[in-house]
Design an enzyme around this catalytic site. Structure first.
Site, PDB file in Angstrom:
ATOM      1  N   LYS A  68      71.184  -1.337  59.500  1.00  0.00           N
ATOM      2  CA  LYS A  68      70.570  -2.666  59.454  1.00  0.00           C
ATOM      3  C   LYS A  68      69.284  -2.728  60.287  1.00  0.00           C
ATOM      4  O   LYS A  68      68.304  -3.371  59.890  1.00  0.00           O
ATOM      5  CB  LYS A  68      71.575  -3.704  59.954  1.00  0.00           C
ATOM      6  CG  LYS A  68      71.162  -5.134  59.646  1.00  0.00           C
ATOM      7  CD  LYS A  68      72.302  -6.091  59.896  1.00  0.00           C
ATOM      8  CE  LYS A  68      71.921  -7.521  59.573  1.00  0.00           C
ATOM      9  NZ  LYS A  68      73.040  -8.450  59.821  1.00  0.00           N
ATOM     10  N   GLU A 117      81.972  -4.618  43.896  1.00  0.00           N
ATOM     11  CA  GLU A 117      80.997  -3.519  43.979  1.00  0.00           C
ATOM     12  C   GLU A 117      81.302  -2.412  42.970  1.00  0.00           C
ATOM     13  O   GLU A 117      80.388  -1.744  42.488  1.00  0.00           O
ATOM     14  CB  GLU A 117      80.953  -2.945  45.396  1.00  0.00           C
ATOM     15  CG  GLU A 117      80.353  -3.892  46.435  1.00  0.00           C
ATOM     16  CD  GLU A 117      81.385  -4.829  47.033  1.00  0.00           C
ATOM     17  OE1 GLU A 117      82.532  -4.879  46.536  1.00  0.00           O
ATOM     18  OE2 GLU A 117      81.040  -5.535  48.018  1.00  0.00           O
ATOM     19  N   MET A 169      98.938   4.891  26.961  1.00  0.00           N
ATOM     20  CA  MET A 169      98.829   6.349  27.027  1.00  0.00           C
ATOM     21  C   MET A 169      99.892   6.927  27.954  1.00  0.00           C
ATOM     22  O   MET A 169     100.480   7.977  27.676  1.00  0.00           O
ATOM     23  CB  MET A 169      97.426   6.747  27.492  1.00  0.00           C
ATOM     24  CG  MET A 169      97.148   8.232  27.398  1.00  0.00           C
ATOM     25  SD  MET A 169      97.253   8.864  25.700  1.00  0.00           S
ATOM     26  CE  MET A 169      95.543   8.743  25.172  1.00  0.00           C
ATOM     27  N   PHE A 225      82.419  -3.317  63.304  1.00  0.00           N
ATOM     28  CA  PHE A 225      82.876  -4.133  62.180  1.00  0.00           C
ATOM     29  C   PHE A 225      82.192  -3.674  60.883  1.00  0.00           C
ATOM     30  O   PHE A 225      80.982  -3.509  60.825  1.00  0.00           O
ATOM     31  CB  PHE A 225      82.547  -5.608  62.437  1.00  0.00           C
ATOM     32  CG  PHE A 225      82.888  -6.502  61.276  1.00  0.00           C
ATOM     33  CD1 PHE A 225      84.210  -6.678  60.884  1.00  0.00           C
ATOM     34  CD2 PHE A 225      81.880  -7.132  60.553  1.00  0.00           C
ATOM     35  CE1 PHE A 225      84.524  -7.481  59.790  1.00  0.00           C
ATOM     36  CE2 PHE A 225      82.186  -7.948  59.471  1.00  0.00           C
ATOM     37  CZ  PHE A 225      83.517  -8.127  59.089  1.00  0.00           C
ATOM     38  N   GLN A 226      82.982  -3.448  59.872  1.00  0.00           N
ATOM     39  CA  GLN A 226      82.527  -2.987  58.550  1.00  0.00           C
ATOM     40  C   GLN A 226      81.731  -1.681  58.640  1.00  0.00           C
ATOM     41  O   GLN A 226      80.787  -1.468  57.891  1.00  0.00           O
ATOM     42  CB  GLN A 226      81.731  -4.073  57.819  1.00  0.00           C
ATOM     43  CG  GLN A 226      82.630  -5.237  57.390  1.00  0.00           C
ATOM     44  CD  GLN A 226      81.989  -6.161  56.368  1.00  0.00           C
ATOM     45  OE1 GLN A 226      80.771  -6.332  56.339  1.00  0.00           O
ATOM     46  NE2 GLN A 226      82.810  -6.760  55.520  1.00  0.00           N
TER      47      GLN A 226
END
Lengths: 89, 564
Positions: free
Chosen positions: B159, B47, B475, B109-110
């Protein structure tokens, strides 16, 4: 430096958290806070007393950019319209 | 029509042609609606890659970039990309699935509170509570992302809301074109402000333009160039401002920590600094109270909060830069301004530019990265997009590439997000299918989003990857060498994999060079490829970026390479 400011805030999910986050992140501590529903439907009046070593404009210039902040009034009486006021009005 | 179908239709109706995303449980109804859509969904492999690809799409085109993810880790993985877009003012719309409304707040969940987690990195955000709010929220979100100072906006959709039937299924497109709106903020330039600017110019002996990323975002490059050409005022650029001045001969290049000496000297000497869309970032200014110490400041900006934030402006001109510059040009021409007073200054600046021009000769037969980057710039066409990751190679690109417009230079300026370059190149290639898109990266950054090589291969995107490999986090190594007494800590990457074989395993063509004599031939090979390709360039592991202004020092205290 201490200052008080009053904001007309459009009620939207998370609007109070959004404002308080900006206050903290920009280096201001809150000495007093009140939030009351405004006569105008779906709005709050939020009054803040803040303190910081930074100038108050550094905070108010950030607050008026928030979409929910429609108007901000400093204790001096100076009013600042929110940047997005025209759109949300 | 359910909420998901409405969302997809609304995106289509508003001209969105490409989405970057990754499916999952709480966003499945939207992915189901995408089956019947003409929108091209690009399956990134993480993502974060999707969010950064949306950034690259938007940054290179000026159009809104859209990314989509599921709840929980899908949403949290977007956050770095949102922060990247926020700090560089890039218009991105992020859509996340959320657990069903009744489960919010139950640690389902999630489930994560993505609305709460992203306040600090979005311009605005929404959690949709009623499917019938979707039309207004979608239009408002798209408008906010592109208008004024652009930025990311998040819409989190539970959802059940995605599945609920909507009462007004006819999509009403937003009035905004979702191209960054050029005149969305009416110019508020007052007569008094213009008069003050002209009075300051009339008194100045050493004026200097300080050009930031706001110029390109406002599509005000031609107005800026017109002002510079007619005034003959020298200019310096921030990292994000590179390209805005085109080939203006008095452009002294990038200022700041790794800026060009002429640019930093000019800032120290100027008596009037005219800021066009820059924000006095610490990497540009060095020690702030010693930055432009003798100058009065004029600050043009779209964002009121940037004026007087860090450096006091004698006059702040708030409004859309394109309109403000048009107004300035108009007044400047009407006055038939006499710029004879600063001709000697302009000449001095030009002499500094010539005297401190880069030298690309380096003894030995190893590949010298600044020369290679400069050769790449000279060999590639003028409208090639170059995306960078973050680190030494990023600074070499800023120093040694010429850009005709800001949009050709995709670099993570504010956030400094390692792993930006490859997904950004994917976004840019999709926005400009026929353009040459090059990702210059280092071996550290490349590994951060290496999974997106699969995205390149899947969609046959002919992105050209120039991987500068110094077998270290260069760097960080440079700073540990200079400021931590050579106490090297976790910078060794000498156990890197064979990057040619890695690239080939992902389906790219790949080649390695490690000698000075191969520089041009290697670049020629890379630029000729019409499929995804990688050129692995082995460079000296001790090469550093010069000059360097130490943190907290004034820009006139530049460290330079000690020649052996």
């Amino acid at each position: 430096m201490k200052a008080s400011l009053t904001m007309l805030v459009r009620q939207q999910l998370g609007c109070l958290e959004r404002i308080l986050r900006v206050v903290r992140h920009r280096g201001f501590t809150i000495n007093d806070l009140s939030v009351t529903p405004d006569a105008l439907a779906n709005h709050y009046v939020m009054t803040l007393s803040v303190e910081s070593s930074r100038g108050i404009n550094l905070l108010t210039n950030q607050l008026v950019k928030l979409f929910e902040v429609e108007e901000l009034t400093l204790d001096s009486g100076q009013k600042v319209k929110g940047v997005n006021y025209a759109k949300s009005a | 029509m359910n909420g998901s179908q409405y969302l997809v239709n609304a995106l289509e109706a508003n001209g969105i042609k490409t989405l970057f995303g990754y499916p999952g449980g709480a966003i499945m109804p939207v992915y189901d609606a995408l089956v019947d859509s003409e929108i091209e969904h690009i399956l990134c492999r993480h993502e974060q890659g999707a969010a950064l690809a949306a950034d690259g799409y938007a940054r290179s085109s000026g159009k809104l970039g859209v990314c989509i993810a599921t709840s929980g880790p899908g949403a949290t993985n977007l956050i770095t990309g949102l922060a990247n877009a926020y700090l560089d003012s890039i218009p991105v719309l992020a859509i996340t699935g959320q657990v069903a409304s009744g489960l919010i707040g139950t640690d389902a969940f999630q489930e994560v509170d993505i609305l709460g987690m992203t306040f600090a990195v979005v311009k605005q955000s929404y959690l949709v509570e009623d499917v019938n709010d979707l039309p207004a929220i979608i239009n408002e979100a798209m408008s906010i992302a592109v208008e004024g100072r652009p930025g990311p906006v998040l819409i989190d959709i539970p959802k059940d809301i995605q599945l609920n039937r909507i009462q007004t299924p006819v999509v009403q497109p937003s009035n905004v074109s979702h191209q960054q709106s050029i005149h969305s903020t009416a110019s508020q330039v007052s007569e008094l402000e213009v008069k003050t600017v002209l009075e300051l110019l009339a008194k100045a002996h050493r004026p200097l333009a300080y050009v930031g990323g706001g110029v390109g975002i406002a599509e005000a490059e031609s107005e800026l160039r017109s002002f510079l050409q007619s005034s003959q005022i020298p200019a310096v650029s921030t990292l994000k401002g590179l390209g805005a001045t085109g080939n203006y001969h008095l452009n002294l290049g990038m200022l700041g920590m790794h800026g060009l000496k002429a640019a930093n000297f000019a800032v120290q000497e100027c008596d009037l600094l005219i800021n066009f869309g820059a924000r006095f970032d610490d990497r540009a200014t060095g020690k702030l109270n010693q930055f432009a110490p003798n100058a009065q400041v004029i600050h043009f900006d779209t964002d009121v909060a940037e004026v007087n934030k860090l450096k006091a402006a004698y006059v702040g001109v708030i409004g859309h830069l394109k309109s403000s510059l048009e107004r300035l040009n108009q007044s400047f021409h009407q006055m038939q301004f006499d710029n004879a007073r600063w001709i000697a200054w302009s000449n001095w600046c030009y002499e500094q530019k010539e005297a401190h021009a880069w030298q690309y000769e380096k003894p030995g037969d190893v590949i010298y990265a600044p020369r290679l980057i400069n050769t790449l710039s000279n060999m590639s066409c003028s409208n090639a997009f170059i995306s960078c990751d973050v680190g030494q190679h990023q600074m070499w690109v800023a120093q040694h590439c010429q850009f005709e417009q800001q949009r050709f230079h995709l670099s993570s300026g504010g956030a400094g997000t390692m792993g930006y370059g490859l997904p950004a190149a994917i976004g840019a290639q999709l926005a400009h299918p026929n353009a040459v898109v090059i990702n210059v990266c280092g071996d550290g950054s490349f590994a951060m989003n290496i999974q997106e090589l699969m995205t390149l291969k899947r969609y046959s995107l002919p992105v050209k990857i120039l991987l500068l490999d110094n077998s270290s986090l260069g760097m960080v190594r440079q700073w540990q060498h200079l400021f931590f007494k050579d106490r090297y800590s976790e910078i060794d990457l000498s156990d890197n994999p064979d990057f040619v074989r890695v690239a080939e395993a992902f389906g790219l063509v790949a080649k390695r060079i490690n000698k000075k004599a191969d520089e041009k031939e290697g670049l020629r090979w890379l630029l000729q490829q019409d499929s995804p390709a990688l050129l692995h360039v082995v460079i000296d592991s001790c090469e550093n970026v010069w000059p360097l202004v130490p943190p907290g020092a004034s820009n006139c205290d530049m460290l330079e390479e000690k020649l052996k």
